[in-house]
Design a protein around this motif. Structure first.
Motif, PDB file in Angstrom:
ATOM      1  N   ALA A 143      14.838  46.478 112.245  1.00  0.00           N
ATOM      2  CA  ALA A 143      14.746  47.580 111.282  1.00  0.00           C
ATOM      3  C   ALA A 143      14.230  48.811 112.008  1.00  0.00           C
ATOM      4  O   ALA A 143      13.193  48.757 112.670  1.00  0.00           O
ATOM      5  CB  ALA A 143      13.820  47.214 110.128  1.00  0.00           C
ATOM      6  N   GLU A 144      14.973  49.911 111.875  1.00  0.00           N
ATOM      7  CA  GLU A 144      14.565  51.160 112.496  1.00  0.00           C
ATOM      8  C   GLU A 144      13.719  51.974 111.518  1.00  0.00           C
ATOM      9  O   GLU A 144      13.480  51.561 110.384  1.00  0.00           O
ATOM     10  CB  GLU A 144      15.796  51.952 112.930  1.00  0.00           C
ATOM     11  CG  GLU A 144      16.622  51.275 114.016  1.00  0.00           C
ATOM     12  CD  GLU A 144      15.915  51.259 115.353  1.00  0.00           C
ATOM     13  OE1 GLU A 144      14.925  51.993 115.530  1.00  0.00           O
ATOM     14  OE2 GLU A 144      16.356  50.491 116.243  1.00  0.00           O
ATOM     15  N   ASN A 145      13.305  53.151 111.950  1.00  0.00           N
ATOM     16  CA  ASN A 145      12.516  54.021 111.090  1.00  0.00           C
ATOM     17  C   ASN A 145      13.297  54.449 109.848  1.00  0.00           C
ATOM     18  O   ASN A 145      14.529  54.552 109.879  1.00  0.00           O
ATOM     19  CB  ASN A 145      12.094  55.284 111.859  1.00  0.00           C
ATOM     20  CG  ASN A 145      10.911  55.038 112.756  1.00  0.00           C
ATOM     21  OD1 ASN A 145       9.937  54.414 112.346  1.00  0.00           O
ATOM     22  ND2 ASN A 145      10.967  55.516 113.983  1.00  0.00           N
ATOM     23  N   VAL A 146      12.550  54.715 108.793  1.00  0.00           N
ATOM     24  CA  VAL A 146      13.125  55.263 107.564  1.00  0.00           C
ATOM     25  C   VAL A 146      12.915  56.778 107.590  1.00  0.00           C
ATOM     26  O   VAL A 146      11.827  57.262 107.915  1.00  0.00           O
ATOM     27  CB  VAL A 146      12.454  54.655 106.324  1.00  0.00           C
ATOM     28  CG1 VAL A 146      12.985  55.293 105.050  1.00  0.00           C
ATOM     29  CG2 VAL A 146      12.676  53.150 106.297  1.00  0.00           C
ATOM     30  N   SER A 147      13.952  57.538 107.247  1.00  0.00           N
ATOM     31  CA  SER A 147      13.842  58.996 107.212  1.00  0.00           C
ATOM     32  C   SER A 147      14.469  59.517 105.926  1.00  0.00           C
ATOM     33  O   SER A 147      15.060  58.759 105.153  1.00  0.00           O
ATOM     34  CB  SER A 147      14.548  59.617 108.428  1.00  0.00           C
ATOM     35  OG  SER A 147      15.938  59.391 108.359  1.00  0.00           O
ATOM     36  N   ASP A 148      14.366  60.826 105.723  1.00  0.00           N
ATOM     37  CA  ASP A 148      14.961  61.431 104.528  1.00  0.00           C
ATOM     38  C   ASP A 148      16.481  61.504 104.629  1.00  0.00           C
ATOM     39  O   ASP A 148      17.164  61.713 103.633  1.00  0.00           O
ATOM     40  CB  ASP A 148      14.406  62.844 104.320  1.00  0.00           C
ATOM     41  CG  ASP A 148      12.990  62.816 103.772  1.00  0.00           C
ATOM     42  OD1 ASP A 148      12.679  61.894 102.999  1.00  0.00           O
ATOM     43  OD2 ASP A 148      12.190  63.700 104.128  1.00  0.00           O
ATOM     44  N   SER A 149      17.000  61.369 105.849  1.00  0.00           N
ATOM     45  CA  SER A 149      18.444  61.467 106.041  1.00  0.00           C
ATOM     46  C   SER A 149      18.898  60.447 107.078  1.00  0.00           C
ATOM     47  O   SER A 149      18.219  60.217 108.078  1.00  0.00           O
ATOM     48  CB  SER A 149      18.824  62.879 106.516  1.00  0.00           C
ATOM     49  OG  SER A 149      20.196  62.933 106.865  1.00  0.00           O
ATOM     50  N   THR A 150      20.053  59.849 106.834  1.00  0.00           N
ATOM     51  CA  THR A 150      20.627  58.912 107.807  1.00  0.00           C
ATOM     52  C   THR A 150      21.666  59.605 108.686  1.00  0.00           C
ATOM     53  O   THR A 150      22.281  58.977 109.548  1.00  0.00           O
ATOM     54  CB  THR A 150      21.295  57.725 107.090  1.00  0.00           C
ATOM     55  OG1 THR A 150      22.325  58.223 106.234  1.00  0.00           O
ATOM     56  CG2 THR A 150      20.283  56.940 106.284  1.00  0.00           C
ATOM     57  N   VAL A 151      21.863  60.919 108.491  1.00  0.00           N
ATOM     58  CA  VAL A 151      22.854  61.670 109.259  1.00  0.00           C
ATOM     59  C   VAL A 151      22.346  61.926 110.676  1.00  0.00           C
ATOM     60  O   VAL A 151      21.214  62.365 110.881  1.00  0.00           O
ATOM     61  CB  VAL A 151      23.194  63.012 108.573  1.00  0.00           C
ATOM     62  CG1 VAL A 151      24.131  63.841 109.452  1.00  0.00           C
ATOM     63  CG2 VAL A 151      23.820  62.767 107.213  1.00  0.00           C
ATOM     64  N   GLU A 152      23.195  61.625 111.663  1.00  0.00           N
ATOM     65  CA  GLU A 152      22.891  61.923 113.058  1.00  0.00           C
ATOM     66  C   GLU A 152      24.002  62.789 113.630  1.00  0.00           C
ATOM     67  O   GLU A 152      25.179  62.622 113.287  1.00  0.00           O
ATOM     68  CB  GLU A 152      22.761  60.630 113.873  1.00  0.00           C
ATOM     69  CG  GLU A 152      21.679  59.699 113.358  1.00  0.00           C
ATOM     70  CD  GLU A 152      21.584  58.400 114.150  1.00  0.00           C
ATOM     71  OE1 GLU A 152      22.220  58.319 115.231  1.00  0.00           O
ATOM     72  OE2 GLU A 152      20.905  57.472 113.690  1.00  0.00           O
ATOM     73  N   LEU A 153      23.637  63.724 114.488  1.00  0.00           N
ATOM     74  CA  LEU A 153      24.612  64.628 115.096  1.00  0.00           C
ATOM     75  C   LEU A 153      24.577  64.461 116.607  1.00  0.00           C
ATOM     76  O   LEU A 153      23.507  64.527 117.222  1.00  0.00           O
ATOM     77  CB  LEU A 153      24.302  66.080 114.715  1.00  0.00           C
ATOM     78  CG  LEU A 153      25.102  67.155 115.467  1.00  0.00           C
ATOM     79  CD1 LEU A 153      26.591  67.065 115.107  1.00  0.00           C
ATOM     80  CD2 LEU A 153      24.547  68.539 115.164  1.00  0.00           C
TER      81      LEU A 153
END
Length: 342
Positions: A257-267
C-alpha cells in the motif's frame, strides 16, 4: 442500550480525544454520546459541548452512571491502566487508545486484564491501522494465500512535523507513541509474535529531544517467532506530508500500500514528474480507520464478538517497543518474550 445505541462516555479531550469526539458524533445511529470528561473542564466547556448531556472533569461520574454501556479512554498514556481497571470494575466495556502504559509493570497489567475477564467486559485497544481499508486488503491478500507464505514485511511511517516536547512527555517517546503502531501492524500482518529487535535511533532533526530521552529517527530490523523478517523506518519530520507505506513479500508474490493523497493523478514528461504529496496528517490519512475501529468495537459489544485488538496485543506491541528502546541504547539486538499468560 438506548434504541440499540451504545451509551458512551468519552474520557479525555486532548488532541486525539477531539479526533475521537468528532468521529463519535458521526456515529449517532449506533452511539449515544452522553458524557465528555476532561480534567481541564471549566464553565466554558458546557457552552462548547452544549450538544452533550453531561460535561464533567471526574471520570467516576461516567463510571457510576448505570445508563453508560462503554467508555472511550483517550487520556495521557500513564493513566490508561488505572482507568481501564476502574471502568472494568464498574462493568463498562472499554475502548482505550494505545499503548496500555509506558511504565506499568506487567504484573499490574495482568491484574487489570484479569478484572476485565472476570467482569466479562470487552477491552479494545486503539490500533486503528488494523482496520484501515488499504491495510485490511493487504491482510486479506495474506490470509487468502494470494502472495504465498509471507517472508519479509516493510513498514514506513513518518510524521509531517516534530511534536512539542511537553506533549511527547505525556504520550510517550517515538518507540512508544509512534513505532508501536508499526510493531503492532507487522505482527498482525505476519500472524506471528516479534521475537527479536535490532534498532538504531538518533536525533537527526531536533537534537533537543535528547533532553527528554527521545529520538526523532529510527531504523530497525525484526525477526518473528515463525522465522520471518521485518523492517521499519520512522521519522518525526517528513516535509512533504504524512508518509505511510507498507509492503509484504511472500513466496508467491507481493502486496503493498502506497501513500494516500488528495489526487491519484501523476504527470510524467520530459521536463518533470508530478505526483501529489501524501495527506498532511495522520487524522486525515486514517480518518476512515478511526471510524472503523469504533464501529468494530460497538459490533463486538452488541454481538459479543472478539475485539480487533485486545489487551494482549497491546502488551506484545509494548514489549517490542521496549526492545526498540533497549536496542537503541545497547547497540545490540534485543530478544522479545513471546509468552504472556493472564
Amino acid at each position: 442500550m438506548d434504541n440499540n445505541r451504545l451509551c458512551v462516555g468519552l474520557i479525555g479531550l486532548g488532541r486525539q480525544g477531539h479526533n475521537h469526539y468528532n468521529n463519535l458524533l458521526t456515529l449517532s445511529q449506533i452511539i449515544k454520546l452522553k458524557y465528555v470528561c476532561d480534567l481541564k473542564v471549566d464553565e466554558t466547556w458546557e457552552r462548547e459541548y452544549s450538544n452533550i448531556p453531561v460535561v464533567t472533569k471526574d471520570y467516576f461520574d461516567v463510571l457510576n452512571d448505570p445508563e453508560v454501556d462503554a467508555v472511550v479512554i483517550v487520556t495521557s498514556t500513564n493513566t490508561h491502566a488505572q482507568i481501564i481497571k476502574d471502568a472494568a470494575l464498574a462493568g463498562k466495556h472499554i475502548f482505550c487508545e494505545k499503548p496500555f502504559s509506558m511504565d506499568t509493570n506487567e504484573d499490574e497489567i495482568k491484574d487489570v486484564l484479569r478484572i476485565v475477564k472476570e467482569k466479562n467486559v470487552k477491552l479494545q485497544m486503539g490500533f486503528q491501522r488494523r482496520v484501515d481499508p488499504q491495510f485490511r486488503e493487504i491482510h486479506e491478500n495474506i490470509i487468502s494465500g494470494k502472495i504465498g507464505e509471507p517472508q519479509i514485511i516493510k513498514s514506513t511511517s513518518r510524521d509531517p512535523f516534530v511534536l512539542d516536547k511537553e506533549l511527547i512527555k505525556r504520550i510517550g517517546t517515538l518507540p512508544y507513541d509512534f513505532t508501536i503502531h508499526d510493531l503492532d501492524l507487522v505482527r498482525y500482518m505476519m500472524n506471528s509474535n516479534i521475537s527479536e529487535v535490532y534498532a538504531k535511533g538518533g536525533t537527526l532533526i531536533d537534537p533537543t529531544l535528547k533532553e527528554i530521552g527521545d529520538v526523532d529517527t529510527i531504523a530497525l530490523v525484526l525477526q518473528f517467532e515463525n522465522g520471518t523478517f521485518g523492517m521499519i523506518d520512522n521519522s518525526r519530520q517528513a516535509v512533504y506530508g504524512y508518509d505511510q507505506r507498507i509492503e509484504v513479500f511472500g513466496s508467491e508474490g507481493m502486496s503493498k500500500a502506497e501513500n494516500v493523497s488528495d489526487s491519484t493523478v501523476e504527470l510524467f514528461n520530459k521536463d518533470n514528474t508530478k505526483v501529489a504529496n501524501p495527506l498532511p496528517i495522520f487524522t486525515e490519512r486514517f480518518h476512515q480507520a478511526y471510524i472503523n475501529e469504533i464501529v468494530s468495537f460497538v459490533d463486538s459489544v452488541v454481538n459479543d464478538k472478539p475485539v480487533i485488538a485486545d489487551g494482549v496485543d497491546a502488551v506484545m506491541a509494548e514489549r517490542a517497543a521496549q526492545a526498540v528502546e533497549k536496542s537503541i541504547k545497547s547497540g545490540k539486538s534485543e530478544k522479545v518474550d513471546t509468552v504472556f499468560e493472564i
